[in-house]
Structure formats: structure tokens, C-alpha cells
Design a protein around this motif. Structure first.
Motif, PDB file in Angstrom:
ATOM      1  N   LEU A   1       0.836  -1.207   0.000  1.00 33.18           N
ATOM      2  CA  LEU A   1       0.000   0.000   0.000  1.00 33.18           C
ATOM      3  C   LEU A   1       0.873   1.259   0.000  1.00 33.18           C
ATOM      4  N   PRO A   2       0.834   2.018  -1.104  1.00 33.49           N
ATOM      5  CA  PRO A   2       1.755   3.156  -1.249  1.00 33.49           C
ATOM      6  C   PRO A   2       1.612   4.219  -0.152  1.00 33.49           C
ATOM      7  N   ASP A   3       0.377   4.403   0.347  1.00 34.57           N
ATOM      8  CA  ASP A   3       0.171   5.494   1.325  1.00 34.57           C
ATOM      9  C   ASP A   3       0.362   5.033   2.766  1.00 34.57           C
ATOM     10  N   ARG A   4       0.905   3.815   2.954  1.00 37.28           N
ATOM     11  CA  ARG A   4       1.092   3.278   4.317  1.00 37.28           C
ATOM     12  C   ARG A   4       2.551   2.902   4.598  1.00 37.28           C
ATOM     13  N   ARG A   5       3.474   3.529   3.883  1.00 35.94           N
ATOM     14  CA  ARG A   5       4.865   3.064   4.009  1.00 35.94           C
ATOM     15  C   ARG A   5       5.461   3.386   5.380  1.00 35.94           C
ATOM     16  N   GLY A   6       5.075   4.505   5.951  1.00 37.48           N
ATOM     17  CA  GLY A   6       5.576   4.841   7.289  1.00 37.48           C
ATOM     18  C   GLY A   6       5.083   3.844   8.307  1.00 37.48           C
ATOM     19  N   GLU A   7       3.799   3.497   8.184  1.00 36.79           N
ATOM     20  CA  GLU A   7       3.207   2.511   9.115  1.00 36.79           C
ATOM     21  C   GLU A   7       3.855   1.141   8.926  1.00 36.79           C
ATOM     22  N   PHE A   8       4.197   0.835   7.678  1.00 37.04           N
ATOM     23  CA  PHE A   8       4.871  -0.461   7.441  1.00 37.04           C
ATOM     24  C   PHE A   8       6.217  -0.503   8.172  1.00 37.04           C
ATOM     25  N   ARG A   9       6.969   0.571   8.105  1.00 41.43           N
ATOM     26  CA  ARG A   9       8.265   0.595   8.779  1.00 41.43           C
ATOM     27  C   ARG A   9       8.099   0.397  10.279  1.00 41.43           C
ATOM     28  N   GLU A  10       7.074   1.032  10.849  1.00 43.33           N
ATOM     29  CA  GLU A  10       6.812   0.852  12.305  1.00 43.33           C
ATOM     30  C   GLU A  10       6.403  -0.595  12.593  1.00 43.33           C
ATOM     31  N   ALA A  11       5.581  -1.168  11.707  1.00 50.58           N
ATOM     32  CA  ALA A  11       5.141  -2.556  11.904  1.00 50.58           C
ATOM     33  C   ALA A  11       6.332  -3.505  11.858  1.00 50.58           C
ATOM     34  N   LEU A  12       7.235  -3.251  10.936  1.00 45.64           N
ATOM     35  CA  LEU A  12       8.431  -4.100  10.809  1.00 45.64           C
ATOM     36  C   LEU A  12       9.280  -4.026  12.079  1.00 45.64           C
ATOM     37  N   ALA A  13       9.469  -2.828  12.584  1.00 50.07           N
ATOM     38  CA  ALA A  13      10.289  -2.661  13.794  1.00 50.07           C
ATOM     39  C   ALA A  13       9.644  -3.389  14.969  1.00 50.07           C
ATOM     40  N   ARG A  14       8.337  -3.271  15.085  1.00 54.39           N
ATOM     41  CA  ARG A  14       7.637  -3.927  16.213  1.00 54.39           C
ATOM     42  C   ARG A  14       7.735  -5.447  16.105  1.00 54.39           C
ATOM     43  N   ALA A  15       7.555  -5.946  14.901  1.00 52.93           N
ATOM     44  CA  ALA A  15       7.632  -7.401  14.688  1.00 52.93           C
ATOM     45  C   ALA A  15       9.041  -7.905  14.990  1.00 52.93           C
TER      46      ALA A  15
ATOM     47  N   ASN B   1       9.178  -2.331   0.028  1.00 52.19           N
ATOM     48  CA  ASN B   1       9.001  -2.667   1.452  1.00 52.19           C
ATOM     49  C   ASN B   1       9.647  -4.009   1.792  1.00 52.19           C
ATOM     50  N   LEU B   2       9.538  -4.964   0.864  1.00 51.54           N
ATOM     51  CA  LEU B   2      10.175  -6.273   1.100  1.00 51.54           C
ATOM     52  C   LEU B   2      11.686  -6.155   1.096  1.00 51.54           C
ATOM     53  N   ASP B   3      12.198  -5.294   0.238  1.00 50.02           N
ATOM     54  CA  ASP B   3      13.647  -5.083   0.189  1.00 50.02           C
ATOM     55  C   ASP B   3      14.132  -4.534   1.526  1.00 50.02           C
ATOM     56  N   ARG B   4      13.370  -3.562   2.047  1.00 48.97           N
ATOM     57  CA  ARG B   4      13.719  -2.991   3.360  1.00 48.97           C
ATOM     58  C   ARG B   4      13.593  -4.061   4.451  1.00 48.97           C
ATOM     59  N   ALA B   5      12.508  -4.828   4.392  1.00 51.06           N
ATOM     60  CA  ALA B   5      12.304  -5.877   5.407  1.00 51.06           C
ATOM     61  C   ALA B   5      13.441  -6.889   5.355  1.00 51.06           C
ATOM     62  N   ALA B   6      13.873  -7.240   4.151  1.00 50.44           N
ATOM     63  CA  ALA B   6      14.962  -8.217   4.019  1.00 50.44           C
ATOM     64  C   ALA B   6      16.243  -7.684   4.655  1.00 50.44           C
ATOM     65  N   GLU B   7      16.500  -6.396   4.441  1.00 55.84           N
ATOM     66  CA  GLU B   7      17.697  -5.787   5.045  1.00 55.84           C
ATOM     67  C   GLU B   7      17.627  -5.841   6.577  1.00 55.84           C
ATOM     68  N   GLU B   8      16.517  -5.400   7.108  1.00 60.19           N
ATOM     69  CA  GLU B   8      16.378  -5.336   8.580  1.00 60.19           C
ATOM     70  C   GLU B   8      16.323  -6.741   9.180  1.00 60.19           C
ATOM     71  N   CYS B   9      15.642  -7.641   8.500  1.00 59.91           N
ATOM     72  CA  CYS B   9      15.514  -9.018   9.028  1.00 59.91           C
ATOM     73  C   CYS B   9      16.859  -9.735   9.017  1.00 59.91           C
ATOM     74  N   ALA B  10      17.637  -9.491   7.971  1.00 59.02           N
ATOM     75  CA  ALA B  10      18.947 -10.178   7.871  1.00 59.02           C
ATOM     76  C   ALA B  10      19.824  -9.833   9.072  1.00 59.02           C
ATOM     77  N   LYS B  11      19.740  -8.572   9.523  1.00 62.23           N
ATOM     78  CA  LYS B  11      20.559  -8.171  10.694  1.00 62.23           C
ATOM     79  C   LYS B  11      20.143  -8.943  11.953  1.00 62.23           C
ATOM     80  N   ALA B  12      18.890  -9.410  11.946  1.00 61.45           N
ATOM     81  CA  ALA B  12      18.350 -10.071  13.148  1.00 61.45           C
ATOM     82  C   ALA B  12      18.304 -11.589  12.992  1.00 61.45           C
TER      83      ALA B  12
END
Ligand SMILES: O=C(O)[C@H](O)C(=O)CO
Ligand code: MG
Length: 261
Positions: A76-90, A125-136
Motif C-alpha cells: 500500500l503506497p500510502d502506508r509506508r511509514g506505518e509499514f516501517r513501524e510494523a516491521l520494527a515492532r515485529a 518494502n520487502l527489500d527494506r524488510a529483508a535488510e532489517e531481518c537479515a541483521k536479526a
């Protein structure tokens, strides 16, 4: 032999959520998955896992407002900020629960937004998630979902998911191959498992058409599970089904696999 994880969002619902861990362990499961842990402190869930000798194998990123029908944010293009917060929380919960997989839900196609815009948002968003997830030490997964259960869900077929995963790198993103959704949308289960096996990082199972336990519907699960094992799949298969009756009364299908989990 396949390894099965109890899905505590759909199984053992005879008891409150935090009591389901002990019930799953008593039933012979060694691992659990669920949709969302966020109503409970991570430490509380971690204690239930430890107390019952259970592994956490998957849960979902926050999906937006589930009660209002939202089913994910990632496309969802208009929810990218919320996605980043969701990723951090998860990721905070994944660290506390030592969970190796996070399901990134794409969301429902909004009216009037071009497919390519949604696809580009999902990929970014998946590219960002992959980056953050790989660190963890976590692998994000994406799941094609049938349109009978979730009309309008952005990701619908295994080939669609495979193309996205290949574009981003199968070592970074995996497929959550839900056998129930695949049977509803595409059929040809074993051939599709064979085709996508290198990309599959998690599986789930429910029988069709009722989404109840294996053995209540139209699929020959002993054959499918044996073929999955022969193919060398060593990941987890989440039991994401609604028990037709009381949960433990419906676990007869699990008996041959109980010691493997
Ligand atoms: O419904 C499913 O099969 C998905 O696994 C999910 O996480 C919630 O929709
Ligand atoms: Mg699923």
C-alpha cells in the motif's frame, strides 16, 4: 518426516491464548506459530514457550486494522511509514521469541491504484524488510492467499510470489507456501511444491474446502506429506486450520508425525 507446528490463533481456542501453549505441548507439538502476538507482552509469550519446551517458528507483522478488514500494509503506497513501524515492532517480538520467520502481509488492492504501483511498493518494502531481518537472523516470507477467504488480497498465486522472491533474492525473502490456499486457487499441489521448493521457507496446511484439520476434506494428505518429505523439505508446516470439533479430538491425523516435531 514433516515437522508440524500448532497454530495457536486457530487451534486450542477452547482456552485463552496464553493457555494454549501448554495444550499444544501436551498434544505433542514442539513448535508453534500464530498470527499476531501484539496483545501480549513478548516476555509473557517467551515464558510460555520456555515453560512448555516450545519453539516459535512464525508470526505476522502487524497487518493494519484487522478488525476493520485490513490484511497487511506492504503493498500500500500510502502506508509506508506505518509499514516501517510494523516491521520494527515485529522484529522486537521476533528477537524476544527467537522466531526465525516473519510473514509480511501485502494488503488488499485499493481501488484505482495501478498494479505496477502496488508491486513497486511491495518490492520496496520487502527489500527494506529483508535488510532489517537479515541483521536479526530472521527471514521474511510472503504468502499467496486465495480470494475466497480474502477477496482482493494483493498476492494470489505461487507463480506471482515466486517472481517477486526471485527478483529480490531467494536467500533474502522466502515463500510461505500455504497448501490450503494453493489448493483453493491453483490445485496441482505436489507439482507446485516441486516447482517452488527452492523458494519455500515455511508451509501451512488445512484441508479443503472447509479449512479444517487434514483428513476432513478432499486432499490425500498422507500422500502429500510423504512427497514433501521425499523432496527434502525440512522446514515447518504450520497447522493453520479451524478444528472441526474440539482440537485434540481432531488430532488423529497428527499421530504418525507426533515424535518428529
Ligand atoms: O490466512 C492465512 O493463511 C495467512 O497465513 C495469514 O497469516 C492470515 O491471513
Ligand atoms: Mg496461511
Amino acid at each position: 518426516m514433516p515437522r508440524f507446528a500448532a497454530n495457536l490463533s486457530m487451534m486450542f481456542t477452547e482456552a485463552p491464548f496464553l493457555d494454549r501453549f501448554a495444550l499444544a505441548a501436551r498434544a505433542g507439538f514442539k513448535a508453534v506459530e500464530f498470527l499476531f502476538p501484539y496483545e501480549h507482552p513478548a516476555a509473557e509469550i517467551a515464558k510460555r514457550l520456555a515453560d512448555n519446551g516450545l519453539r516459535q517458528v512464525l508470526f505476522n507483522l502487524p497487518p493494519g486494522d484487522w478488525a476493520r478488514g485490513e490484511r497487511g500494509l506492504a503493498a500500500l503506497p500510502d502506508r509506508r511509514g506505518e509499514f516501517r513501524e510494523a516491521l520494527a515492532r515485529a522484529l522486537d517480538y521476533a528477537a524476544a521469541l527467537s522466531c526465525p520467520r516473519l510473514h509480511v502481509m501485502a494488503g488488499l488492492r485499493p481501488e484505482g491504484v495501478p498494479h505496477d504501483t502496488l508491486l513497486a511498493t511491495f518490492a520496496a518494502n520487502l527489500d527494506r524488510a529483508a535488510e532489517e531481518c537479515a541483521k536479526a537472523g530472521v527471514k521474511p516470507v510472503i504468502e499467496p492467499i486465495n480470494h475466497r477467504d480474502i477477496p482482493g488480497y494483493f498476492l494470489n498465486t505461487t507463480d506471482q510470489a515466486a517472481a517477486i522472491i526471485r527478483a529480490l533474492g531467494p536467500e533474502r525473502i522466502g515463500m510461505q507456501f500455504d497448501l490450503y490456499h494453493c489448493q483453493v486457487t491453483e490445485g496441482d499441489l505436489v507439482r507446485r511444491v516441486e516447482r517452488h521448493l527452492p523458494l519455500i521457507a515455511h508451509m501451512q496446511v488445512a484441508d479443503t474446502p472447509g479449512r479444517n484439520e487434514p483428513g476432513t476434506g478432499e486432499v490425500n494428505w498422507p500422500f502429500v506429506f510423504r512427497r514433501i518429505d521425499e523432496l527434502g523439505y525440512r522446514g515447518w508446516i504450520g497447522c493453520e486450520y479451524r478444528p472441526a470439533g474440539e482440537t485434540t479430538a481432531g488430532l488423529g491425523w497428527f499421530a504418525p508425525y507426533r515424535n518428529e516435531t
